[in-house]
Design a protein around this motif. Structure first.
Motif, PDB file in Angstrom:
ATOM      1  N   SER A   1     -84.846  -3.717 -71.832  1.00  0.00           N
ATOM      2  CA  SER A   1     -83.980  -2.713 -71.214  1.00  0.00           C
ATOM      3  C   SER A   1     -84.430  -2.325 -69.823  1.00  0.00           C
ATOM      4  O   SER A   1     -83.678  -1.684 -69.076  1.00  0.00           O
ATOM      5  CB  SER A   1     -83.938  -1.469 -72.091  1.00  0.00           C
ATOM      6  OG  SER A   1     -85.200  -0.822 -72.079  1.00  0.00           O
TER       7      SER A   1
ATOM      8  N   ASN B   1     -79.624  -6.630 -65.885  1.00  0.00           N
ATOM      9  CA  ASN B   1     -79.138  -7.493 -66.956  1.00  0.00           C
ATOM     10  C   ASN B   1     -77.727  -8.020 -66.678  1.00  0.00           C
ATOM     11  O   ASN B   1     -77.396  -9.139 -67.066  1.00  0.00           O
ATOM     12  CB  ASN B   1     -79.191  -6.762 -68.283  1.00  0.00           C
ATOM     13  CG  ASN B   1     -80.615  -6.625 -68.807  1.00  0.00           C
ATOM     14  OD1 ASN B   1     -81.524  -7.339 -68.373  1.00  0.00           O
ATOM     15  ND2 ASN B   1     -80.824  -5.705 -69.727  1.00  0.00           N
TER      16      ASN B   1
ATOM     17  N   SER C   1     -80.312 -10.417 -71.766  1.00  0.00           N
ATOM     18  CA  SER C   1     -80.541  -8.975 -71.889  1.00  0.00           C
ATOM     19  C   SER C   1     -81.409  -8.626 -73.091  1.00  0.00           C
ATOM     20  O   SER C   1     -81.934  -7.517 -73.173  1.00  0.00           O
ATOM     21  CB  SER C   1     -79.196  -8.237 -71.973  1.00  0.00           C
ATOM     22  OG  SER C   1     -78.482  -8.654 -73.115  1.00  0.00           O
TER      23      SER C   1
END
Length: 124
Positions: A54, A74, A30
């Protein structure tokens, strides 16, 4: 260490669609920016698309903008490349890549890990 495994390639007619997936190992996925590159026979590996950690920022090569969409989940350690309106010139081996920084890079030298590639063939 990060391992990347691509899937979803295949043979499709011009105008068709494919969705590539890239599954990543490692708990820090992530935090990494991700990219897709492609390499046709006799040509250099070229940038296709990238996404920041993101998913809020994406960037595309001019040749695929408006036809391809990169995204990521993620929670699943997975990045996708949705390819629509495919053309014969999109034929190549497609590689997933991971960058151990959060922001996007558009050159192959900005990425630290690579998958084994998946073949995409578009017939006319």
């Amino acid at each position: 260490q990060v391992q990347l495994v691509e899937s979803g390639g295949g043979l499709v007619q011009a105008g068709g669609s494919l969705r590539l997936s890239c599954a990543a190992s490692g708990r820090t996925f992530s935090g990494y920016a991700m990219g897709w590159f492609r390499q046709a026979p006799g040509k250099e590996r070229e940038f296709v698309a990238a996404i920041n950690w993101s998913g809020a920022t994406t960037q595309y090569a001019g040749s695929v903008k408006g036809r391809f969409t990169i995204s990521r989940v993620n929670a699943k350690n997975t990045v996708y490349l949705q390819m629509n309106s495919l053309k014969p010139e999109d034929t190549a081996v497609y590689y997933c890549s991971a960058r151990t920084l959060a922001d996007i890079a558009t050159t192959r030298y900005g990425y630290d890990y690579w998958g084994q590639g998946t073949q995409v063939t578009v017939s006319s």
